[in-house]
Design a protein around this motif. Sequence first.
Motif, mmCIF file in Angstrom:
data_model
loop_
_atom_site.group_PDB
_atom_site.id
_atom_site.type_symbol
_atom_site.label_atom_id
_atom_site.label_comp_id
_atom_site.label_asym_id
_atom_site.label_seq_id
_atom_site.Cartn_x
_atom_site.Cartn_y
_atom_site.Cartn_z
ATOM 1 N N LYS A 11 7.326 -0.872 6.768
ATOM 2 C CA LYS A 11 6.567 0.360 6.639
ATOM 3 C C LYS A 11 7.553 1.517 6.655
ATOM 4 C CE LYS A 11 2.811 3.079 8.594
ATOM 5 N NZ LYS A 11 1.807 3.178 9.654
ATOM 6 N N LEU A 12 7.360 2.449 5.731
ATOM 7 C CA LEU A 12 8.194 3.642 5.657
ATOM 8 C C LEU A 12 7.284 4.839 5.447
ATOM 9 C CD1 LEU A 12 11.475 4.257 3.816
ATOM 10 C CD2 LEU A 12 9.547 5.763 3.344
ATOM 11 N N GLY A 40 4.922 7.466 1.552
ATOM 12 C CA GLY A 40 5.457 6.248 2.135
ATOM 13 C C GLY A 40 4.744 5.028 1.593
ATOM 14 N N PHE A 41 5.038 3.904 2.235
ATOM 15 C CA PHE A 41 4.412 2.652 1.831
ATOM 16 C C PHE A 41 4.395 1.675 2.997
ATOM 17 C CE2 PHE A 41 8.907 1.976 1.060
ATOM 18 C CZ PHE A 41 9.135 0.676 1.484
ATOM 19 N N LYS A 42 3.532 0.690 2.882
ATOM 20 C CA LYS A 42 3.468 -0.422 3.832
ATOM 21 C C LYS A 42 3.410 -1.689 2.999
ATOM 22 C CE LYS A 42 -0.391 -1.507 5.788
ATOM 23 N NZ LYS A 42 -1.597 -1.541 6.622
ATOM 24 N N LYS A 64 -1.798 -1.167 -4.089
ATOM 25 C CA LYS A 64 -2.868 -0.181 -4.039
ATOM 26 C C LYS A 64 -2.337 1.141 -3.496
ATOM 27 C CE LYS A 64 -4.524 -2.008 0.344
ATOM 28 N NZ LYS A 64 -5.606 -2.657 1.033
ATOM 29 N N ILE A 65 -3.147 2.180 -3.651
ATOM 30 C CA ILE A 65 -2.824 3.516 -3.134
ATOM 31 C C ILE A 65 -3.861 3.884 -2.094
ATOM 32 C CG2 ILE A 65 -2.735 5.980 -3.699
ATOM 33 C CD1 ILE A 65 -1.541 5.245 -6.366
ATOM 34 N N THR A 107 0.852 -1.185 0.000
ATOM 35 C CA THR A 107 0.000 0.000 0.000
ATOM 36 C C THR A 107 0.887 1.235 0.000
ATOM 37 O OG1 THR A 107 -1.698 -1.161 1.264
ATOM 38 C CG2 THR A 107 -1.810 1.246 1.238
ATOM 39 N N PHE A 108 0.663 2.097 -0.967
ATOM 40 C CA PHE A 108 1.404 3.356 -1.056
ATOM 41 C C PHE A 108 0.537 4.465 -0.487
ATOM 42 C CE2 PHE A 108 3.574 0.706 -4.016
ATOM 43 C CZ PHE A 108 4.888 1.123 -3.943
#
Length: 103
Positions: free
Chosen positions: A65-66, A15-17, A99-100, A5-6
Motif C-alpha cells: 500500500k502506498l 496511491g494504491f493498494k 479498480k479505482i 485498487t488505485f
Amino acid sequence: MISVTFYKRNNNFLGFKMSGHSDYAEKGYDIVCSAVSSAAFLTANNITDFFSIKADVTLSDGYMKLTAEPSDNLHRILDGFYQHMLGLEGQYNQDINVKISEV
C-alpha cells in the motif's frame, strides 16, 4: 487473484493498494506476480527515491500500500502504473483485477 485498487481524489491519483497472489504458476515461476510486483516496486521507488515525494508505504507478503499527498508528479507516475496494470489485466484477466476508489 491480485487485486489492485488505485485511490483518486478530484481526478488525481493519491496511491494504491495491491493484495493477493495470481496463482498463475508455482512460486518462483509466476510471470504475472513478477510483472505486477516489479512494476509496483519500480513505481514506489520512483515516487520516494527519484522524485523524493513523501509517501507512506506498507509491505507484507502479497500486500503493498502506498499513499502520498497529491502532486503533479505523483499523479503522472501513478497514472503510468495504472495504465500498465490495465494492460496486464487485459492479458491476464483471470489473475488481476484493477479498480479505482474515490477517496
